[in-house]
Motif scaffolding. Sequence first.
Motif, short mmCIF file in Angstrom:
data_model
loop_
_atom_site.label_atom_id
_atom_site.label_comp_id
_atom_site.label_asym_id
_atom_site.label_seq_id
_atom_site.Cartn_x
_atom_site.Cartn_y
_atom_site.Cartn_z
N ASP A 278 42.87 60.32 -25.97
CA ASP A 278 43.57 58.91 -25.26
C ASP A 278 44.67 58.33 -23.78
OD1 ASP A 278 43.63 56.06 -25.79
OD2 ASP A 278 45.03 56.42 -27.59
N VAL A 279 44.48 59.67 -23.14
CA VAL A 279 44.70 59.36 -22.06
C VAL A 279 43.71 59.10 -21.00
CG1 VAL A 279 47.16 60.59 -22.64
CG2 VAL A 279 45.05 61.37 -21.88
N VAL A 280 42.70 58.66 -21.06
CA VAL A 280 41.86 58.27 -19.72
C VAL A 280 42.23 57.93 -18.61
CG1 VAL A 280 39.81 58.33 -21.28
CG2 VAL A 280 41.04 56.36 -20.75
N PHE A 281 43.19 56.88 -18.79
CA PHE A 281 43.96 56.88 -17.47
C PHE A 281 44.95 57.17 -17.06
CE2 PHE A 281 41.46 53.06 -18.12
CZ PHE A 281 39.86 52.78 -17.07
N GLY A 282 44.95 58.20 -15.87
CA GLY A 282 46.34 58.36 -15.66
C GLY A 282 46.91 58.53 -13.86
N ARG A 283 47.84 59.38 -13.47
CA ARG A 283 48.41 59.99 -12.80
C ARG A 283 48.87 61.41 -12.77
NH1 ARG A 283 51.12 54.81 -12.24
NH2 ARG A 283 50.24 53.30 -10.75
N VAL A 284 48.64 62.27 -11.86
CA VAL A 284 49.51 63.70 -11.25
C VAL A 284 50.61 63.69 -11.36
CG1 VAL A 284 49.53 66.06 -10.90
CG2 VAL A 284 47.06 64.22 -11.37
N ARG A 285 52.29 63.72 -11.93
CA ARG A 285 53.12 64.02 -11.55
C ARG A 285 53.36 65.65 -11.44
NH1 ARG A 285 52.91 59.30 -9.75
NH2 ARG A 285 54.01 57.19 -11.18
N ARG A 286 54.43 65.70 -9.96
CA ARG A 286 54.97 67.38 -10.41
C ARG A 286 56.53 67.13 -11.25
NH1 ARG A 286 51.16 70.41 -7.69
NH2 ARG A 286 50.28 69.00 -6.30
N GLU A 287 55.80 67.85 -12.05
CA GLU A 287 57.31 68.08 -13.27
C GLU A 287 57.50 69.45 -13.47
OE1 GLU A 287 55.61 66.44 -16.45
OE2 GLU A 287 56.20 64.06 -16.02
N GLY A 288 59.04 70.65 -13.29
CA GLY A 288 59.34 71.11 -13.28
C GLY A 288 58.42 72.21 -12.26
N GLU A 289 57.96 73.22 -12.66
CA GLU A 289 57.16 74.02 -12.18
C GLU A 289 55.78 73.74 -11.16
OE1 GLU A 289 57.37 77.58 -13.37
OE2 GLU A 289 59.54 77.95 -13.86
N GLY A 290 55.08 72.72 -12.07
CA GLY A 290 53.96 71.97 -11.41
C GLY A 290 53.59 71.11 -11.78
N PRO A 291 52.28 70.71 -12.40
CA PRO A 291 51.63 69.12 -11.78
C PRO A 291 51.44 68.82 -13.00
CG PRO A 291 49.73 70.55 -10.95
CD PRO A 291 51.28 71.81 -11.25
N ALA A 292 51.35 67.60 -13.54
CA ALA A 292 50.97 67.20 -15.13
C ALA A 292 50.34 65.82 -15.66
CB ALA A 292 52.41 66.95 -15.91
N TRP A 293 49.76 65.52 -16.07
CA TRP A 293 48.75 64.06 -16.34
C TRP A 293 49.68 63.46 -16.67
CZ3 TRP A 293 44.43 62.77 -14.38
CH2 TRP A 293 44.29 61.14 -14.83
N ARG A 294 49.97 62.64 -16.70
CA ARG A 294 50.85 61.16 -17.35
C ARG A 294 50.00 59.95 -16.97
NH1 ARG A 294 53.76 63.62 -20.54
NH2 ARG A 294 55.64 65.53 -19.32
N SER A 295 49.95 59.12 -18.50
CA SER A 295 48.83 57.95 -18.27
C SER A 295 49.44 57.04 -17.78
CB SER A 295 48.48 58.09 -20.32
OG SER A 295 49.89 57.81 -20.89
N VAL A 296 48.48 55.73 -18.04
CA VAL A 296 48.21 55.15 -17.24
C VAL A 296 48.10 54.28 -17.90
CG1 VAL A 296 48.17 53.59 -14.73
CG2 VAL A 296 48.75 55.56 -14.15
N ASP A 297 48.98 52.55 -17.42
CA ASP A 297 47.57 51.25 -19.36
C ASP A 297 48.36 50.13 -18.12
OD1 ASP A 297 47.70 53.45 -21.35
OD2 ASP A 297 49.39 53.28 -21.79
N ALA A 298 48.82 49.90 -16.96
CA ALA A 298 48.58 49.18 -16.24
C ALA A 298 48.22 49.15 -14.75
CB ALA A 298 49.47 48.28 -16.41
#
Length: 298
Positions: A278-298
């Motif tokens: 349930d995170v089909v739309f998202g952005r990649v954010r640089r967090e800590g030591e590497g990238p992470a997927w963060r959901s986008v809803d708008a």
Amino acid sequence: MAELTVEQDRDQGVRLRRPAGIRSIRLGDTKVSYVPDGDVRLRPLSVLPGTTAEVWAAHPEYLDATGHLVGSVGALLVEHGDRALLIDAGFGPQTHEAPDGPIAVIHGGALADGLAALGRRPEDIEAVAFTHLHADHLGWACHPAPGGDQPVFAHAEYLISEPEWERRDLLEDQGMGEQVAALAPRVRTVADGQEIFPGVRVRITAGHTVGHAEYVIAGGGRRLIAFGDAMHSPIQVDHPDWSSAFDHDQARTADHRHRLVAELAEPDTIGFGVHFADVVFGRVRREGEGPAWRSVDA
């Protein structure tokens, strides 16, 4: 970038363990919506053979109560004015269970209901553009409408990348000759870089299959990359080297995935992962030591 709150992290954790419902975002005058057809439960060690039991023990947020990786199965509706394009066609009205291997169970059947909830009928779809020719993406393109003998998308062209369609013999070798025959009368092949719909361009990224395609949708100063099965789970954003057991060329797919993750971290860029729970739309954010997927809803 501001750090995520505990509540936001908790919400993402909940969403990683359930399949997606209808979700929509806008790119200027273009609306894109995830249309659910069903879901899939995957055996994590089998589907991502580069992982270990220790990896999944450290990341329980990705697994349901039975220890399976949760995936969505569906399509992407692209609307521009009165026009409508569908990317992929779900799994169709069927269920498949397996005692071993990557897939524990997969089912579909809800796509038409999702389209109706979004105010669209199958006959509104002018074309179905496929990322690749696997059963969980062909779905309703190969099944007749309930109660009839005509395809659900009888008014639509089927857009398939040239190299993917050229090697349809690979499908026939896998016992999918009937699906190939159902597609053939409506197929129009498309080339890398071709615009197939207002603001939508094809990008051929072989690896998962011989002619796997992504679709880049631009509007309102943003772009969305519908990357098909270049990634099956958000955990691959953190670990691009982990290729799927379904990948035709695992090394080539991993190489592409590194570039894709970097691209998804660029400004004004959104990703669409059709199997991303349930995170089909998202952005990649640089967090800590590497990238992470963060959901986008708008």
